[in-house]
Design an enzyme around this catalytic site. Structure first.
Site, PDB file in Angstrom:
ATOM      1  N   SER A  10       0.640  -1.110   0.198  1.00 12.95           N
ATOM      2  CA  SER A  10      -0.045  -0.275   0.222  1.00 12.95           C
ATOM      3  C   SER A  10       0.760   1.074  -0.091  1.00 12.95           C
ATOM      4  O   SER A  10       1.982   1.001   1.381  1.00 12.95           O
ATOM      5  CB  SER A  10      -0.500  -0.317   1.432  1.00 12.95           C
ATOM      6  N   HIS A  35      -1.442  -1.139  -4.542  1.00 14.31           N
ATOM      7  CA  HIS A  35      -2.021  -1.229  -3.503  1.00 14.31           C
ATOM      8  C   HIS A  35      -2.602   0.439  -3.266  1.00 14.31           C
ATOM      9  O   HIS A  35      -1.974   1.170  -2.515  1.00 14.31           O
ATOM     10  CB  HIS A  35      -2.608  -1.430  -2.969  1.00 14.31           C
ATOM     11  N   ASP A  37      -4.686   3.770  -1.717  1.00 15.77           N
ATOM     12  CA  ASP A  37      -5.631   4.336  -0.838  1.00 15.77           C
ATOM     13  C   ASP A  37      -5.830   5.513  -1.450  1.00 15.77           C
ATOM     14  O   ASP A  37      -5.009   6.636  -1.375  1.00 15.77           O
ATOM     15  CB  ASP A  37      -5.296   3.754   0.946  1.00 15.77           C
ATOM     16  N   MET A  39      -8.781   8.461  -0.286  1.00 16.57           N
ATOM     17  CA  MET A  39      -9.442   8.908   0.576  1.00 16.57           C
ATOM     18  C   MET A  39      -9.873  10.290   0.238  1.00 16.57           C
ATOM     19  O   MET A  39      -8.675  11.244   0.072  1.00 16.57           O
ATOM     20  CB  MET A  39      -9.167   8.829   2.304  1.00 16.57           C
ATOM     21  N   HIS A  68      -8.343   1.486  -3.941  1.00 16.77           N
ATOM     22  CA  HIS A  68      -9.373   1.096  -2.911  1.00 16.77           C
ATOM     23  C   HIS A  68      -9.965   2.075  -2.392  1.00 16.77           C
ATOM     24  O   HIS A  68      -9.367   3.592  -2.275  1.00 16.77           O
ATOM     25  CB  HIS A  68      -8.172   0.861  -2.047  1.00 16.77           C
ATOM     26  N   MET A  70     -11.870   4.937  -0.806  1.00 18.82           N
ATOM     27  CA  MET A  70     -12.393   5.281   0.718  1.00 18.82           C
ATOM     28  C   MET A  70     -13.316   6.433   0.441  1.00 18.82           C
ATOM     29  O   MET A  70     -13.026   7.456   1.405  1.00 18.82           O
ATOM     30  CB  MET A  70     -11.245   4.812   2.035  1.00 18.82           C
ATOM     31  N   MET A 140     -11.301  -5.951   5.474  1.00 18.70           N
ATOM     32  CA  MET A 140     -11.343  -4.210   6.189  1.00 18.70           C
ATOM     33  C   MET A 140     -10.858  -5.114   7.305  1.00 18.70           C
ATOM     34  O   MET A 140     -10.612  -5.284   8.360  1.00 18.70           O
ATOM     35  CB  MET A 140     -11.162  -3.722   6.321  1.00 18.70           C
ATOM     36  N   ASP A 178      -6.522  -6.094   4.142  1.00 19.54           N
ATOM     37  CA  ASP A 178      -6.225  -5.507   4.089  1.00 19.54           C
ATOM     38  C   ASP A 178      -5.657  -4.194   5.738  1.00 19.54           C
ATOM     39  O   ASP A 178      -7.334  -4.064   5.835  1.00 19.54           O
ATOM     40  CB  ASP A 178      -6.506  -4.089   2.837  1.00 19.54           C
TER      41      ASP A 178
END
Ligand code: DX5
Ligand code: ZN
Length: 219
Positions: A10, A35, A37, A39, A68, A70, A140, A178
């Protein structure tokens, strides 16, 4: 059953001031998947990066990019992440609710593999029906928002249930975990049936990242 474990570093735990180098370093060190992330500061109490990061990193690597999301209303950004080269787009059930099936279809219609993520306190029974429509199912093992948190072992039961459902029905869905993965917790995750293992701080926080990836793979 023998299952191939893929390691997905990540980049949340990488040094943002040299993201390109960090990506190349992870790739050389044996990463299988990247990966990413995303956000928004609303769905989670942290803000990271968006499409431009994916677009620029895409020039540097052919590894699968696992985005991913979020974020709230993730359906508004599916085409945008597809356009910049995401291979997987994973959305949260908690952000999609009743729209979940529709959003998964939207991702596939954009030519991208679709993933569904659930938070540690979301019941597996609520999302079981979607697994057949997913290319990736993400359990998660921390509450999303930050790297470096402690693994919540209660979620292993959900991983086992998801693995059983995937195998029983012959789905070609990858099971990802994750959060809080290290040399110890990776064993629990693999035993519970996970095949994509995300790790941030255990990889980018290590002195020797090739060794860190190898440790996670050699379970
Ligand atoms: C947390 C992110 C994770 C995070 C994992 O919200 O989704 O991908 O980077 O970091 P570690 O492996 O440090 O728990
Ligand atoms: Zn993540």
């Amino acid at each position: 059953m023998e299952r191939e474990i893929k390691i997905a570093p990540s980049i949340l735990s990488a040094d943002f001031s040299k993201m390109g180098e960090e990506l190349e370093r992870a790739e050389k060190a044996g990463a299988d998947v990247v990966h990413i992330d995303v956000m928004d500061g609303v769905f989670v109490p942290n803000i990271t990066f968006g499409m431009k990061m994916v677009k620029d990193l895409r020039k540097l690597s052919d590894l699968p990019f696992d985005c991913h999301l979020m974020i709230v209303e993730p359906w508004k950004y599916v085409d945008k992440f597809a356009a910049v080269g995401a291979d997987y787009i994973t959305v949260h059930y908690e952000a999609c609710g009743e729209k979940t099936g529709e959003v998964l279809k939207l991702i596939r219609n954009n030519g991208v593999k679709c993933g569904l993520a659930i938070n540690p306190d979301t019941d597996f029974e609520k999302v079981k029906k979607y697994i057949g429509c997913c290319d990736l199912f993400l359990v998660m093992s921390v509450f999303p928002g930050f790297g470096g948190q402690k693994f919540i072992s209660d979620v292993l039961e959900k991983c086992r249930k998801a693995r059983e459902e995937i195998d029983k029905r012959g789905y070609s869905c990858v099971l990802e975990i994750d959060g809080g993965i290290n040399g110890e917790t990776v064993k629990l995750a693999a035993d519970a049936g996970c095949d994509f293992i995300v790790a941030g701080s255990a990889i980018f926080g290590a002195e020797d990242i090739a060794k860190a990836i190898k440790t996670l793979k050699n379970i």
